[in-house]
Design a protein around this motif. Structure first.
Motif, PDB file in Angstrom:
ATOM      1  N   THR A  84     -69.397  -7.497 -75.636  1.00 25.78           N
ATOM      2  CA  THR A  84     -68.748  -8.409 -74.695  1.00 25.78           C
ATOM      3  C   THR A  84     -67.925  -7.560 -73.735  1.00 25.78           C
ATOM      4  O   THR A  84     -67.888  -6.323 -73.861  1.00 25.78           O
ATOM      5  N   LYS A 122     -68.681 -21.442 -88.677  1.00 30.27           N
ATOM      6  CA  LYS A 122     -67.992 -21.904 -87.468  1.00 30.27           C
ATOM      7  C   LYS A 122     -66.550 -21.422 -87.385  1.00 30.27           C
ATOM      8  O   LYS A 122     -65.966 -21.407 -86.310  1.00 30.27           O
ATOM      9  N   LYS A 127     -64.369 -15.623 -86.171  1.00 30.26           N
ATOM     10  CA  LYS A 127     -63.919 -15.235 -84.828  1.00 30.26           C
ATOM     11  C   LYS A 127     -65.084 -14.829 -83.928  1.00 30.26           C
ATOM     12  O   LYS A 127     -65.069 -15.082 -82.737  1.00 30.26           O
ATOM     13  N   LEU A 171     -67.963 -15.994 -83.678  1.00 25.27           N
ATOM     14  CA  LEU A 171     -68.868 -17.073 -83.311  1.00 25.27           C
ATOM     15  C   LEU A 171     -69.045 -17.202 -81.802  1.00 25.27           C
ATOM     16  O   LEU A 171     -70.156 -17.209 -81.288  1.00 25.27           O
ATOM     17  N   LYS A 172     -67.944 -17.265 -81.076  1.00 25.18           N
ATOM     18  CA  LYS A 172     -68.026 -17.437 -79.622  1.00 25.18           C
ATOM     19  C   LYS A 172     -68.607 -16.208 -78.936  1.00 25.18           C
ATOM     20  O   LYS A 172     -69.188 -16.314 -77.866  1.00 25.18           O
ATOM     21  N   ARG A 173     -68.489 -15.054 -79.557  1.00 28.04           N
ATOM     22  CA  ARG A 173     -69.040 -13.833 -78.954  1.00 28.04           C
ATOM     23  C   ARG A 173     -70.562 -13.819 -79.002  1.00 28.04           C
ATOM     24  O   ARG A 173     -71.204 -13.218 -78.155  1.00 28.04           O
ATOM     25  N   LYS A 194     -72.514 -16.544 -78.808  1.00 24.96           N
ATOM     26  CA  LYS A 194     -73.084 -17.640 -78.021  1.00 24.96           C
ATOM     27  C   LYS A 194     -73.753 -17.101 -76.759  1.00 24.96           C
ATOM     28  O   LYS A 194     -73.131 -16.454 -75.938  1.00 24.96           O
ATOM     29  N   GLU A 229     -80.090 -22.025 -80.407  1.00 26.49           N
ATOM     30  CA  GLU A 229     -78.870 -22.184 -81.190  1.00 26.49           C
ATOM     31  C   GLU A 229     -78.859 -23.608 -81.736  1.00 26.49           C
ATOM     32  O   GLU A 229     -79.168 -24.549 -81.012  1.00 26.49           O
ATOM     33  N   TYR A 269     -78.155 -19.094 -85.151  1.00 26.39           N
ATOM     34  CA  TYR A 269     -78.590 -18.375 -83.953  1.00 26.39           C
ATOM     35  C   TYR A 269     -79.978 -17.815 -84.197  1.00 26.39           C
ATOM     36  O   TYR A 269     -80.199 -17.072 -85.158  1.00 26.39           O
TER      37      TYR A 269
END
Length: 155
Positions: free
Chosen positions: A24, A52, A55, A57-59, A61, A116, A125
């Motif tokens: 990221t 879920k 931490k 998780l959002k990286r 997506k 996803e 994923y």
């Protein structure tokens, strides 16, 4: 149903141990995962299941990721990415085609995002394999909540 008992039952299924890495703007990140599987050969797809509450998780997506399959002697690497980081990281990074990956693993699989899905308390994923490599050696196993040796025999 009792969640702990379900977990104890599912723990009877021995798995390998992986570190899923992605890049990221803040750098390279990773998480330890044993919920990983091959999905399809045509096209080549793999699936990683991520809690879920994690931490990372959002990286993941809509991001490229690499599944790094650990060797039996890389338990300290697994613990580092499982939330118990060591002062001196027990690994080196190497540049991959899509994102950084761990050096000296048993195998790596570089993926572009494919799909996803909601998986209850996890996100599933699915990645399309873009590059991979495997090496000789024994995998790090996980069984009943503990790291485990995987005995390999020649046939």
């Amino acid at each position: 149903m009792d969640g702990r008992e379900i977990r104890n039952c599912m723990g009877r299924f021995a798995t390998g141990v992986t570190i899923v890495t992605c890049d990221t703007e803040e750098g390279t990140h990773g998480l330890t995962a044993n919920s990983f599987t091959s999905v399809s050969l045509d096209p080549p797809l793999v699936l990683v299941s991520v809690d879920k509450k994690t931490k990372a998780l959002k990286r993941l997506k809509k991001n490229c990721f690499t599944v790094n399959i650990l060797r039996e002697e890389q338990q300290d690497v697994a613990m580092h990415f499982a939330g118990r980081p060591l002062a001196v990281p027990p690994f080196d990074w190497e540049e991959g085609t899509l994102c950084n990956r761990l050096k000296d693993t048993l195998a790596y699989i570089e993926c572009e995002p494919w799909a996803e899905y909601d998986g209850g308390d996890h996100i599933l994923y699915v990645g399309k394999v873009q590059d991979f490599k495997y090496n000789e050696g024994n995998p790090l196993g996980y069984y009943c909540g503990k790291f485990s040796a995987v005995v390999t025999k020649s046939v």
